[in-house]
Motif scaffolding. Sequence first.
Motif, PDB file in Angstrom:
ATOM      1  N   ARG A 190     -37.266 -59.726 -27.968  1.00 25.61           N
ATOM      2  CA  ARG A 190     -38.611 -60.162 -28.362  1.00 25.61           C
ATOM      3  C   ARG A 190     -39.627 -59.175 -27.814  1.00 25.61           C
ATOM      4  NH1 ARG A 190     -40.014 -65.309 -24.511  1.00 25.61           N
ATOM      5  NH2 ARG A 190     -38.891 -64.611 -22.678  1.00 25.61           N
ATOM      6  N   PRO A 191     -40.829 -59.146 -28.385  1.00 24.72           N
ATOM      7  CA  PRO A 191     -41.866 -58.240 -27.880  1.00 24.72           C
ATOM      8  C   PRO A 191     -42.272 -58.599 -26.458  1.00 24.72           C
ATOM      9  CG  PRO A 191     -42.519 -59.221 -29.990  1.00 24.72           C
ATOM     10  CD  PRO A 191     -41.282 -59.925 -29.540  1.00 24.72           C
ATOM     11  N   VAL A 192     -42.496 -57.579 -25.648  1.00 24.39           N
ATOM     12  CA  VAL A 192     -42.940 -57.776 -24.266  1.00 24.39           C
ATOM     13  C   VAL A 192     -44.307 -57.117 -24.129  1.00 24.39           C
ATOM     14  CG1 VAL A 192     -42.461 -57.301 -21.838  1.00 24.39           C
ATOM     15  CG2 VAL A 192     -40.569 -57.806 -23.394  1.00 24.39           C
ATOM     16  N   GLY A 193     -45.312 -57.929 -23.851  1.00 21.99           N
ATOM     17  CA  GLY A 193     -46.677 -57.423 -23.674  1.00 21.99           C
ATOM     18  C   GLY A 193     -46.921 -57.075 -22.222  1.00 21.99           C
ATOM     19  N   ILE A 194     -47.355 -55.848 -21.985  1.00 19.87           N
ATOM     20  CA  ILE A 194     -47.652 -55.400 -20.623  1.00 19.87           C
ATOM     21  C   ILE A 194     -49.158 -55.560 -20.407  1.00 19.87           C
ATOM     22  CG2 ILE A 194     -47.443 -53.529 -18.951  1.00 19.87           C
ATOM     23  CD1 ILE A 194     -44.764 -54.502 -20.188  1.00 19.87           C
ATOM     24  N   GLN A 195     -49.498 -56.359 -19.407  1.00 20.21           N
ATOM     25  CA  GLN A 195     -50.900 -56.675 -19.149  1.00 20.21           C
ATOM     26  C   GLN A 195     -51.447 -55.914 -17.957  1.00 20.21           C
ATOM     27  OE1 GLN A 195     -51.181 -60.922 -18.698  1.00 20.21           O
ATOM     28  NE2 GLN A 195     -51.290 -61.212 -20.907  1.00 20.21           N
ATOM     29  N   ARG A 196     -52.712 -55.581 -18.062  1.00 22.75           N
ATOM     30  CA  ARG A 196     -53.449 -55.008 -16.939  1.00 22.75           C
ATOM     31  C   ARG A 196     -54.747 -55.789 -16.828  1.00 22.75           C
ATOM     32  NH1 ARG A 196     -54.277 -48.654 -15.697  1.00 22.75           N
ATOM     33  NH2 ARG A 196     -55.036 -48.975 -13.589  1.00 22.75           N
ATOM     34  N   HIS A 197     -54.982 -56.344 -15.677  1.00 27.55           N
ATOM     35  CA  HIS A 197     -56.156 -57.194 -15.431  1.00 27.55           C
ATOM     36  C   HIS A 197     -56.225 -58.330 -16.449  1.00 27.55           C
ATOM     37  CE1 HIS A 197     -57.365 -54.213 -12.539  1.00 27.55           C
ATOM     38  NE2 HIS A 197     -57.416 -53.276 -13.474  1.00 27.55           N
ATOM     39  N   GLY A 198     -55.056 -58.901 -16.774  1.00 27.02           N
ATOM     40  CA  GLY A 198     -55.009 -60.060 -17.659  1.00 27.02           C
ATOM     41  C   GLY A 198     -55.113 -59.767 -19.140  1.00 27.02           C
ATOM     42  N   THR A 199     -55.202 -58.496 -19.521  1.00 25.00           N
ATOM     43  CA  THR A 199     -55.316 -58.124 -20.930  1.00 25.00           C
ATOM     44  C   THR A 199     -54.086 -57.333 -21.349  1.00 25.00           C
ATOM     45  OG1 THR A 199     -57.724 -58.014 -20.755  1.00 25.00           O
ATOM     46  CG2 THR A 199     -56.723 -56.874 -22.615  1.00 25.00           C
ATOM     47  N   THR A 200     -53.445 -57.769 -22.435  1.00 25.41           N
ATOM     48  CA  THR A 200     -52.285 -57.038 -22.935  1.00 25.41           C
ATOM     49  C   THR A 200     -52.753 -55.702 -23.491  1.00 25.41           C
ATOM     50  OG1 THR A 200     -51.121 -59.082 -23.456  1.00 25.41           O
ATOM     51  CG2 THR A 200     -50.350 -57.080 -24.564  1.00 25.41           C
TER      52      THR A 200
END
Length: 94
Positions: free
Chosen positions: A28-38
Amino acid sequence: MNSKPLLAVSAKEASSRFGFYTDEAMLRPVGIQRHGTTRVVMISLDEYERLKRRDRQVIRTEDLDEHTIEAILSAEPGERSREAGRRLADPDAG
């Protein structure tokens, strides 16, 4: 086609468990977040290639052959398109 929802993880978590999340991206797609934003999404190579095949190619009208131009000019809209046109023309009709 991949229909599982995006798994959102922090960049720090993805960095510390990179192998795990690359394996997970195969499923499945994995979203990488920085400061809560993908900011980035990891997907499998198969999914990437499927999406690339769906890209549209832009062609200038002057590069089209006569047969293609005639087909475009003589195309008739389908019933769903005609119905949408009627609804746009008269929003109260339906």
